[in-house]
Scaffold this motif. Structure first.
Motif, PDB file in Angstrom:
ATOM      1  N   GLN A   4     -52.811  45.849 -18.374  1.00  0.00           N
ATOM      2  CA  GLN A   4     -51.364  45.790 -18.628  1.00  0.00           C
ATOM      3  C   GLN A   4     -50.611  45.319 -17.379  1.00  0.00           C
ATOM      4  O   GLN A   4     -49.638  45.941 -16.938  1.00  0.00           O
ATOM      5  CB  GLN A   4     -50.854  47.155 -19.097  1.00  0.00           C
ATOM      6  N   VAL A   5     -51.080  44.197 -16.845  1.00  0.00           N
ATOM      7  CA  VAL A   5     -50.507  43.605 -15.629  1.00  0.00           C
ATOM      8  C   VAL A   5     -49.971  42.215 -15.949  1.00  0.00           C
ATOM      9  O   VAL A   5     -50.718  41.368 -16.449  1.00  0.00           O
ATOM     10  CB  VAL A   5     -51.578  43.519 -14.517  1.00  0.00           C
ATOM     11  N   PRO A   6     -48.690  41.944 -15.663  1.00  0.00           N
ATOM     12  CA  PRO A   6     -48.154  40.592 -15.829  1.00  0.00           C
ATOM     13  C   PRO A   6     -48.460  39.740 -14.602  1.00  0.00           C
ATOM     14  O   PRO A   6     -48.569  40.252 -13.485  1.00  0.00           O
ATOM     15  CB  PRO A   6     -46.650  40.831 -15.961  1.00  0.00           C
ATOM     16  N   HIS A  34     -46.743  36.980 -19.560  1.00  0.00           N
ATOM     17  CA  HIS A  34     -46.973  36.286 -18.305  1.00  0.00           C
ATOM     18  C   HIS A  34     -45.957  35.154 -18.138  1.00  0.00           C
ATOM     19  O   HIS A  34     -45.379  34.669 -19.104  1.00  0.00           O
ATOM     20  CB  HIS A  34     -48.400  35.731 -18.252  1.00  0.00           C
ATOM     21  N   GLU A  35     -45.774  34.769 -16.901  1.00  0.00           N
ATOM     22  CA  GLU A  35     -44.835  33.690 -16.592  1.00  0.00           C
ATOM     23  C   GLU A  35     -45.597  32.386 -16.353  1.00  0.00           C
ATOM     24  O   GLU A  35     -46.665  32.387 -15.737  1.00  0.00           O
ATOM     25  CB  GLU A  35     -44.023  34.040 -15.348  1.00  0.00           C
ATOM     26  N   ILE A  36     -45.034  31.289 -16.845  1.00  0.00           N
ATOM     27  CA  ILE A  36     -45.599  29.968 -16.587  1.00  0.00           C
ATOM     28  C   ILE A  36     -44.734  29.269 -15.538  1.00  0.00           C
ATOM     29  O   ILE A  36     -43.527  29.100 -15.742  1.00  0.00           O
ATOM     30  CB  ILE A  36     -45.656  29.110 -17.863  1.00  0.00           C
ATOM     31  N   GLY A  37     -45.349  28.884 -14.432  1.00  0.00           N
ATOM     32  CA  GLY A  37     -44.651  28.177 -13.376  1.00  0.00           C
ATOM     33  C   GLY A  37     -45.048  26.714 -13.332  1.00  0.00           C
ATOM     34  O   GLY A  37     -46.120  26.316 -13.805  1.00  0.00           O
ATOM     35  N   PHE A  74     -46.678  45.851 -10.752  1.00  0.00           N
ATOM     36  CA  PHE A  74     -46.913  44.411 -10.873  1.00  0.00           C
ATOM     37  C   PHE A  74     -45.761  43.760 -11.612  1.00  0.00           C
ATOM     38  O   PHE A  74     -45.287  44.281 -12.627  1.00  0.00           O
ATOM     39  CB  PHE A  74     -48.221  44.140 -11.618  1.00  0.00           C
ATOM     40  N   MET A  75     -45.318  42.614 -11.101  1.00  0.00           N
ATOM     41  CA  MET A  75     -44.249  41.859 -11.734  1.00  0.00           C
ATOM     42  C   MET A  75     -44.571  40.371 -11.691  1.00  0.00           C
ATOM     43  O   MET A  75     -45.343  39.922 -10.838  1.00  0.00           O
ATOM     44  CB  MET A  75     -42.909  42.081 -11.016  1.00  0.00           C
TER      45      MET A  75
END
Length: 201
Positions: free
Chosen positions: A38-40, A64-67, A189-190
């Protein structure tokens, strides 16, 4: 604006970032680990590798983030003004059209910026992101032990650190141990954008 290396005002937080994807088998393995824990995380993808729709859709759905890591991973300052814009804007267009996703953060290949790159980022409202530490996990000679030690024990690490990793098997192998270390140390975690928001950047 300078590329961000850490966001200490976000408190006892940590951002795991992964460059140079998508590498399908490894990406899926990492997503499985992150889901279980459970970590983004933030994945800086290469535009020419964004045809793995199922995996990218899954990553977004799971928080999750897409960069933006450019379209083809060139050294941007070596390009013309037009080429720089196309490398950065092209990624934005793909993510918007194919995934209805607005990318907010950008990491330059090899962390190479110049005033022209920064001008494009300002125009496109993208935040330049470097890292607190890099693990050199892309190098053939880098061991799993080195990756783990650098990602957890580097003297540069502090609250709000951004850890630079890559989509390579060695990193996937030690990812559970990295997560365990920070959980036991009481970190949250962020994604990078979550840290930016918490710091009111």
């Amino acid at each position: 604006m300078k590329p961000i290396k850490s966001l200490p005002k976000s408190g006892k937080t940590i951002a795991l970032t992964f460059d140079d994807g998508i590498v399908p088998v490894i990406h899926e393995q990492m997503l499985d680990i992150l889901k279980q824990e459970q970590v983004p995380a933030t994945f800086f993808l290469i535009g020419n590798n964004t045809n793995e729709k199922q995996l990218i859709t899954r990553a977004i759905k799971e928080g999750h983030e897409i960069g933006n890591h450019s379209m083809s991973h060139p050294v941007l300052p070596s390009l013309s003004d037009t080429q720089i814009f196309e490398e950065i804007q092209g990624f934005q267009t793909i993510m918007q059209k194919q995934y209805n996703y607005q990318t907010r953060v950008f990491r330059a290949p090899k962390l190479r910026y110049d005033t022209r790159v920064m001008r494009v980022l300002t125009e496109l409202n993208l935040v330049p992101v470097n890292a607190t530490v890099g693990t050199k996990d892309y190098a053939a000679e880098t061991t799993r032990e080195y990756i783990l030690k650098t990602a957890t024990q580097s003297p540069k690490l502090t609250d709000g650190s951004i850890i630079l990793l890559h989509e390579v098997q060695k990193t996937a192998d030690v990812l559970p141990a990295i997560i365990k270390y920070y959980k036991q140390a009481g970190y949250t975690f962020m994604t990078v954008s979550q840290m930016l928001a918490s710091e009111s950047y």
